[in-house]
Design an enzyme around this catalytic site. Structure first.
Site, PDB file in Angstrom:
ATOM      1  N   ASP A 126       0.810  -1.221   0.000  1.00  0.00           N
ATOM      2  CA  ASP A 126       0.000   0.000   0.000  1.00  0.00           C
ATOM      3  C   ASP A 126       0.846   1.276   0.000  1.00  0.00           C
ATOM      4  O   ASP A 126       0.331   2.353  -0.293  1.00  0.00           O
ATOM      5  CB  ASP A 126      -0.921   0.037   1.230  1.00  0.00           C
ATOM      6  CG  ASP A 126      -2.028  -0.994   1.145  1.00  0.00           C
ATOM      7  OD1 ASP A 126      -2.336  -1.441   0.022  1.00  0.00           O
ATOM      8  OD2 ASP A 126      -2.594  -1.340   2.196  1.00  0.00           O
ATOM      9  N   ARG A 161     -18.220  -2.361 -22.892  1.00  0.00           N
ATOM     10  CA  ARG A 161     -18.617  -2.396 -21.484  1.00  0.00           C
ATOM     11  C   ARG A 161     -17.834  -1.383 -20.662  1.00  0.00           C
ATOM     12  O   ARG A 161     -16.776  -0.918 -21.066  1.00  0.00           O
ATOM     13  CB  ARG A 161     -18.365  -3.789 -20.886  1.00  0.00           C
ATOM     14  CG  ARG A 161     -19.282  -4.887 -21.386  1.00  0.00           C
ATOM     15  CD  ARG A 161     -18.784  -6.229 -20.887  1.00  0.00           C
ATOM     16  NE  ARG A 161     -19.713  -7.313 -21.241  1.00  0.00           N
ATOM     17  CZ  ARG A 161     -19.375  -8.592 -21.308  1.00  0.00           C
ATOM     18  NH1 ARG A 161     -18.116  -8.945 -21.045  1.00  0.00           N
ATOM     19  NH2 ARG A 161     -20.268  -9.504 -21.624  1.00  0.00           N
ATOM     20  N   GLY A 169      -5.770  -1.245  -1.141  1.00  0.00           N
ATOM     21  CA  GLY A 169      -5.597   0.103  -0.620  1.00  0.00           C
ATOM     22  C   GLY A 169      -6.588   0.319   0.496  1.00  0.00           C
ATOM     23  O   GLY A 169      -7.701   0.788   0.267  1.00  0.00           O
ATOM     24  N   GLU A 220      -9.867  -0.525  -2.542  1.00  0.00           N
ATOM     25  CA  GLU A 220     -10.814  -1.282  -1.725  1.00  0.00           C
ATOM     26  C   GLU A 220     -11.359  -0.479  -0.551  1.00  0.00           C
ATOM     27  O   GLU A 220     -12.444  -0.762  -0.041  1.00  0.00           O
ATOM     28  CB  GLU A 220     -10.153  -2.562  -1.199  1.00  0.00           C
ATOM     29  CG  GLU A 220      -8.952  -2.304  -0.301  1.00  0.00           C
ATOM     30  CD  GLU A 220      -8.219  -3.567   0.111  1.00  0.00           C
ATOM     31  OE1 GLU A 220      -8.730  -4.674  -0.184  1.00  0.00           O
ATOM     32  OE2 GLU A 220      -7.143  -3.449   0.733  1.00  0.00           O
TER      33      GLU A 220
END
Length: 340
Positions: A126, A161, A169, A220
Site C-alpha cells: 500500500d 462495457r 488500498g 478497496e
C-alpha cells in the site's frame, strides 16, 4: 549475538530479498548467526523457530512470498512482551528484525517500548507508511495492477462495457492512483477523496460518448460520497481492522443501472501480492535487509530502516506507525484532469 528474523502480516514481493540481504551481511560482515521465526509473531509466541544459515537464503531474492511464512497473529493477544522475551531467551536470541507493515510494526513498537530489542523493516504494497518514501512491494503491485487493467480494457472494448477494477488500498490510494494513471483509467477512486456516484457515472458516460469503454479503478477502502462505512462484509482481522473487499462489485450494478452501460467488475486481490518482485523491489528490499543488520549491531532498538530520497536511514518506530502516508489531494487532482 543471535538475531531472529520474521515476516508478518500480508505477504509481499521482496520479503525474501530482505531475508537474504540481512543474513548474508550478518554472516559475512558481522559474523552473527540468524534464526528464522516461522509465520510471523505466531512463531515467536508458539516457539516455532529454526536455524537460518547462509546456505538457506542462497538465490531467494527473486522468489515471491516468504520462505519463513507469515500470519496476522497479534503477539499481544498471546502473552505479549513477556512471552516474546521467554521464547527469545530459550533460543539465545539477543535481537529481532521484524519485517511487516502497519500492524506488524505497531506490535514491534509496543514490544520495543517494553524493552524487547527489535528493529523494523517496512513492508507494505500500500506504500502507506509516512516515515519512508517507498516500501518494497509497492512497485510490483502497481506493475501487476497496471498489466491487469490493460488486459481488462481489451475485453471491455470488445463488448463496449464499463469495467470497474478493484485494487488494494485499505486507507490510502497509492496503488489505485499509480496503476490508474499508468493504464489510462477514466476514473480513479481512492479513500482520500470524496466522490459521488453521480460524478462516477458522469465520467463513465463521458467516456462512452467518445466511443470508449470506461475503465474505473477503485481502491478497496473507497467510500462513496454520502456514505459513512467501509465495505467490509468479512468482519475484522486479528488487529481489529476491517477485512475489506467488494466495493467494485457494489459499484458495478449501480453504474449500469444509472448509465445503461453494461458494467462488469474485477477484483485483483491477492494477484497484487503474488509472483516475483520487480527489479526495483529486489534492490530496495536488499538494501533494507543489510541496513537492518547494521542497526541491530549498533543496538538501535525501536527503530525502522527507511528510504529517504535515495538514502537508507533510521527512523523511530513511533513516527513510522502513528501517521499514515495518504495521497495528497493535488496528486489526485493532477490525474483527475484526464478522467472521463
Amino acid at each position: 549475538m543471535t538475531i531472529g528474523i520474521l515476516t508478518s502480516g500480508g505477504d509481499c514481493p521482496g520479503l525474501n530479498a530482505v531475508i537474504r540481504g540481512a543474513v548474508i551481511k550478518g554472516d559475512r560482515i558481522h559474523e552473527v548467526p540468524f534464526v528464522g521465526i516461522h509465520d510471523g509473531w505466531r512463531g515467536l509466541v508458539e516457539d516455532d523457530i529454526v536455524p537460518l544459515p547462509r546456505a538457506d537464503v542462497r538465490g531467494i531474492s527473486r522468489a515471491g512470498g516468504t520462505i519463513l511464512g507469515t500470519s496476522r497473529t497479534n503477539p499481544f493477544e498471546h502473552g505479549g512482551a513477556e512471552r516474546v522475551r521467554e521464547t527469545m531467551d530459550k533460543h539465545g536470541m539477543t535481537a529481532l528484525i521484524a519485517i511487516g507493515g502497519e500492524g506488524t510494526l505497531t506490535a514491534a513498537r509496543r514490544l520495543a517500548d517494553e524493552g524487547i530489542p527489535v528493529v523494523g523493516v517496512p513492508k507494505t504494497i500500500d506504500n502507506d507508511l509516512s516515515a519512508t518514501d517507498y516500501t518494497f512491494g509497492f512497485d510490483t503491485a502497481v506493475s501487476v495492477a497496471t498489466e491487469s487493467i490493460d488486459r481488462l480494457r481489451t475485453t471491455a472494448e470488445s463488448h463496449h462495457r464499463c469495467m470497474v477494477v478493484e485494487v488494494m488500498g485499505r486507507h490510502v490510494g497509492w496503488i489505485a492512483l499509480h496503476a490508474g494513471i499508468a493504464a489510462g483509467a477514466h476514473a480513479i477512486l481512492i479513500p482520500e477523496v470524496d466522490v459521488s456516484i453521480e460524478q462516477i457515472c458522469g465520467w463513465a458516460e463521458d467516456a462512452r460518448d467518445r466511443r470508449r469503454a470506461p475503465v474505473i479503478v477503485v481502491a478497496e477502502g473507497f467510500v462513496p460520497s454520502g456514505e459513512e462505512h467501509l465495505h467490509a462484509p468479512r468482519g475484522l482481522d486479528a488487529f481489529g481492522r476491517p477485512r475489506l473487499g467488494g466495493i467494485g462489485e457494489r459499484l458495478a450494478p449501480e453504474i449500469e443501472e444509472r448509465t445503461g452501460i453494461e458494467t462488469r467488475s474485477a477484483t485483483l486481490g491477492h494477484l497484487q501480492r503474488g509472483g516475483v518482485p520487480s527489479a526495483y523491489d529486489r534492490v530496495l528490499a536488499t538494501r533494507f535487509g543489510t541496513a537492518a543488520v547494521d542497526a541491530v549491531v549498533e543496538k538501535q532498538w525501536g527503530t525502522m530502516v527507511s528510504l529517504i530520497g535515495t538514502d537508507i536511514e533510521l527512523v523511530d518506530l513511533h513516527s513510522a506507525t502513528t501517521v499514515l502516508k495518504t495521497v495528497p489531494r493535488e496528486r489526485w487532482d493532477e490525474a483527475a484532469i484526464l478522467f472521463g
